[in-house]
Design an enzyme around this catalytic site. Structure first.
Site, PDB file in Angstrom:
ATOM      1  N   ASP A 179       0.820  -1.223   0.000  1.00  0.00           N
ATOM      2  CA  ASP A 179       0.000   0.000   0.000  1.00  0.00           C
ATOM      3  C   ASP A 179       0.850   1.269   0.000  1.00  0.00           C
ATOM      4  O   ASP A 179       0.475   2.265  -0.615  1.00  0.00           O
ATOM      5  CB  ASP A 179      -0.900   0.041   1.242  1.00  0.00           C
ATOM      6  CG  ASP A 179      -1.910  -1.084   1.245  1.00  0.00           C
ATOM      7  OD1 ASP A 179      -2.134  -1.678   0.181  1.00  0.00           O
ATOM      8  OD2 ASP A 179      -2.468  -1.375   2.319  1.00  0.00           O
TER       9      ASP A 179
HETATM   10  P1  NAP Z   1       0.857  -3.957   3.133  1.00  0.00           P
HETATM   11  O1  NAP Z   1       0.250  -3.002   2.197  1.00  0.00           O
HETATM   12  O2  NAP Z   1       0.021  -4.538   4.194  1.00  0.00           O
HETATM   13  O3  NAP Z   1       1.499  -5.120   2.244  1.00  0.00           O
HETATM   14  C1  NAP Z   1       2.324  -6.078   2.777  1.00  0.00           C
HETATM   15  C2  NAP Z   1       2.713  -7.040   1.675  1.00  0.00           C
HETATM   16  O4  NAP Z   1       3.697  -7.907   2.222  1.00  0.00           O
HETATM   17  C3  NAP Z   1       1.578  -7.907   1.185  1.00  0.00           C
HETATM   18  O5  NAP Z   1       1.071  -7.451  -0.036  1.00  0.00           O
HETATM   19  C4  NAP Z   1       2.206  -9.306   1.098  1.00  0.00           C
HETATM   20  O6  NAP Z   1       2.117  -9.783  -0.258  1.00  0.00           O
HETATM   21  C5  NAP Z   1       3.658  -9.086   1.467  1.00  0.00           C
HETATM   22  N1  NAP Z   1       4.216 -10.167   2.298  1.00  0.00           N
HETATM   23  C6  NAP Z   1       3.616 -10.806   3.323  1.00  0.00           C
HETATM   24  N2  NAP Z   1       4.440 -11.750   3.801  1.00  0.00           N
HETATM   25  C7  NAP Z   1       5.573 -11.708   3.062  1.00  0.00           C
HETATM   26  C8  NAP Z   1       6.779 -12.427   3.070  1.00  0.00           C
HETATM   27  N3  NAP Z   1       7.004 -13.436   3.946  1.00  0.00           N
HETATM   28  N4  NAP Z   1       7.746 -12.125   2.167  1.00  0.00           N
HETATM   29  C9  NAP Z   1       7.516 -11.124   1.280  1.00  0.00           C
HETATM   30  N5  NAP Z   1       6.390 -10.394   1.220  1.00  0.00           N
HETATM   31  C10 NAP Z   1       5.417 -10.688   2.106  1.00  0.00           C
HETATM   32  O7  NAP Z   1       2.149  -3.345   3.874  1.00  0.00           O
HETATM   33  P2  NAP Z   1       2.753  -1.875   3.831  1.00  0.00           P
HETATM   34  O8  NAP Z   1       3.075  -1.458   2.442  1.00  0.00           O
HETATM   35  O9  NAP Z   1       3.821  -1.895   4.875  1.00  0.00           O
HETATM   36  O10 NAP Z   1       1.564  -0.946   4.289  1.00  0.00           O
HETATM   37  C11 NAP Z   1       1.108  -0.910   5.607  1.00  0.00           C
HETATM   38  C12 NAP Z   1      -0.399  -0.828   5.590  1.00  0.00           C
HETATM   39  O11 NAP Z   1      -0.854  -1.063   6.922  1.00  0.00           O
HETATM   40  C13 NAP Z   1      -0.900   0.534   5.153  1.00  0.00           C
HETATM   41  O12 NAP Z   1      -2.073   0.409   4.389  1.00  0.00           O
HETATM   42  C14 NAP Z   1      -1.211   1.222   6.485  1.00  0.00           C
HETATM   43  O13 NAP Z   1      -2.212   2.208   6.357  1.00  0.00           O
HETATM   44  C15 NAP Z   1      -1.683   0.044   7.301  1.00  0.00           C
HETATM   45  N6  NAP Z   1      -1.568   0.262   8.748  1.00  0.00           N
HETATM   46  C16 NAP Z   1      -0.378   0.603   9.279  1.00  0.00           C
HETATM   47  C17 NAP Z   1      -0.273   0.864  10.622  1.00  0.00           C
HETATM   48  C18 NAP Z   1       1.010   1.307  11.244  1.00  0.00           C
HETATM   49  O14 NAP Z   1       0.986   1.854  12.337  1.00  0.00           O
HETATM   50  N7  NAP Z   1       2.144   1.064  10.610  1.00  0.00           N
HETATM   51  C19 NAP Z   1      -1.410   0.735  11.420  1.00  0.00           C
HETATM   52  C20 NAP Z   1      -2.612   0.355  10.827  1.00  0.00           C
HETATM   53  C21 NAP Z   1      -2.666   0.109   9.500  1.00  0.00           C
HETATM   54  P3  NAP Z   1       2.171 -11.355  -0.568  1.00  0.00           P
HETATM   55  O15 NAP Z   1       1.066 -11.956   0.200  1.00  0.00           O
HETATM   56  O16 NAP Z   1       2.001 -11.422  -2.032  1.00  0.00           O
HETATM   57  O17 NAP Z   1       3.517 -11.829  -0.126  1.00  0.00           O
END
Ligand code: NAP
Length: 461
Positions: A388
């Site tokens: 994301d």
């Molecule tokens: P993300 O959008 O959740 O994407 C994570 C990606 O990691 C997934 O698409 C997944 O794809 C991949 N993944 C999972 N396991 C893996 C592995 N073992 N090896 C390689 N890839 C792997 O993560 P992000 O880009 O860090 O974004 C964070 C999201 O969380 C944002 O939308 C944010 O708003 C939300 N959020 C964050 C917080 C905070 O405080 N940080 C709090 C609440 C919400 P595959 O399944 O294809 O591997």
């Protein structure tokens, strides 16, 4: 004696403030934790001295049991489970304030002579409300995050009107308690309503939004402690409670802003449901794959590299092997840095903590605002388990649920390699158009295993 106690409380308060300030930077965070812990120890010691306690045995036994559980849990907990642990901490913080308020109420209402005065009565009512909501709300947040109950929003018709009716009911019961302190029936109504409100307000929120809710509940637990400080007439509890309350609400705001959500939108729930984003119904994304060997060759020929870590790096625990990748690149005089999105991962500072754990120097971690202009001049961007936070739909697609969320400009680099296991979606549950861009190559596989192979290739080159 009393002046000495107040000086001890003042020193504790200063230690809390300095501690929180130091927690703001990864480099000084450990120190900040120690400052705050010493402040807490001093506050507890000063409080025990003021109390007319004949035997300290029970208190020390409780400290020993609680401290041992805390030590054991903090040693055992996995980094990805920290939000669950914080949820439990908040819940118990709320429960403590709730219990103190009730015991004070029932003690004081035993005789007309000791009935609570107006400040006391209001503080008790506020503490019961916030403490009760924090306790049951945090427990539901914990159960959702831990998968013990469904993480999907649990909603029913008339939910919001029911919450409003309960809130009005609380105000009415609160006024009646104030007017008839000796009648426990109104206090019982307050207890039931506050506990119910906690459950009903957190149930409709999706599991993925829980970190924001936990930050908000953290703030509530501080406010409850502050109200309890007024009940007990304890200055340090008022200061510490206000600090937790204020910092929790600031953090909640920062998280909402970085996710481009309003707090009302989070609290009204529904976002954690799998969102069929518009891109999902649009044309299928055609991706180009890259293998380990070609990836190593691209690293070999790059002069600047930016790594965008995300939640997948945390899941794979790939931070250590990424440090090895950094060492290989630096051996070749490649400029190597990390671009950190404020909400990458699942908790604030998630990426900073993981990379610090892998002994990656803090000055390599560059925040989004400072790094975004560097992407167009970067030869190679490696996106490790992030999705994301690099989705250009946030800029280009007004229909997208993440539209308006600030993202890292990875798509603007000369070449982008995305390392993830599949075409799986991220937290927002939407497709990522970046994967189909002409400058984007997909390196499929678990981040740790795949990057280990890339490092192996680089070592042989
Ligand atoms: P993300 O959008 O959740 O994407 C994570 C990606 O990691 C997934 O698409 C997944 O794809 C991949 N993944 C999972 N396991 C893996 C592995 N073992 N090896 C390689 N890839 C792997 O993560 P992000 O880009 O860090 O974004 C964070 C999201 O969380 C944002 O939308 C944010 O708003 C939300 N959020 C964050 C917080 C905070 O405080 N940080 C709090 C609440 C919400 P595959 O399944 O294809 O591997």
């Amino acid at each position: 004696m009393s002046i000495l106690i107040q000086i001890a409380y003042l020193i504790s308060s200063i230690l809390f403030i300095v501690g929180i300030k130091k927690l703001g930077k990864t480099k000084s965070a450990r120190e900040g934790n120690i400052y705050s812990a010493v402040g807490m120890l001093l506050a507890i010691a000063a409080t025990l001295v003021t109390l007319d306690i004949l035997s300290f045995v029970e208190i020390f036994v409780c400290i020993l049991i609680g401290g041992s559980i805390g030590l054991y849990v903090s040693q055992k907990v996995e980094m990805t489970k920290i939000p669950e642990m914080v949820a439990l901490f908040n819940g118990f913080g709320g429960l403590a304030s709730f219990a103190v308020a009730l015991s004070d109420y029932f003690l004081k209402t035993q005789s007309v002579d000791t009935y609570p005065d107006s400040v006391n009565a209001v503080s008790i009512i506020v503490s019961v409300l916030i403490g009760g909501v924090t306790f049951t709300g945090s427990m539901i947040a914990y159960l959702k995050l831990d998968g013990k109950i469904s993480g999907s929003p649990i909603t029913f018709k008339g939910q919001h009107p029911l919450n409003l009716i309960l809130l009005i009911g609380f105000v009415v019961a609160g006024v009646l308690t104030y007017m008839n302190p000796g009648d426990p029936i109104f206090m019982i109504a307050l207890i039931v309503i506050s506990l119910l409100l906690g459950v009903l307000t957190v149930m409709p929120i999706g599991g993925a939004d829980m970190p924001v809710v936990i930050s908000l509940l953290n703030s509530y637990s501080g406010m409850a402690a502050c109200a309890t400080g007024f009940i007990l007439n304890n200055n340090v509890l008022i200061v510490a409670g206000s600090l937790v309350g204020a910092s929790g609400i600031i953090l909640t705001q920062i998280m909402c802003k970085a996710m481009n959500r309003s707090l009302t939108n989070v609290l009204l729930g529904g976002f954690g449901q799998t969102v069929a984003g518009p891109a999902a119904d649009g044309p299928q994304i055609i991706v180009k794959e890259i293998g380990v060997e070609e990836t190593a060759m691209l690293f070999e020929s790059a002069s600047s590299v930016l790594v965008v870590p995300g939640y997948g790096m945390a899941v794979a625990q790939a931070q250590h092997v990424i440090r090895e990748l950094m060492e290989q690149c630096e051996k070749r005089n490649i400029d190597f840095k990390f671009a950190i999105h404020p909400v990458a991962g699942r908790m604030p500072g998630h990426m900073n903590v993981l990379l610090a754990e892998a002994n990656i120097s803090y000055d390599k971690l560059i925040e989004m605002e400072s790094i975004n202009d560097e992407f167009p001049n970067t030869d190679l961007v490696l996106v490790v388990g992030a999705n994301d936070v690099v989705n250009p739909a946030a800029r280009t697609n007004p229909e997208s649920p993440i539209y308006g969320m600030p993202i890292l400009n990875a798509d603007k680099a000369k070449t982008v390699i995305v390392c993830k296991r599949s075409m799986g979606k991220g937290y927002a549950g939407i497709e990522n158009e970046l994967f189909g861009y002409p400058n984007c190559l997909m390196l499929f596989g678990d981040a740790k295993q795949t990057i280990t192979k890339v490092v192996g290739e680089l070592k042989e080159m």
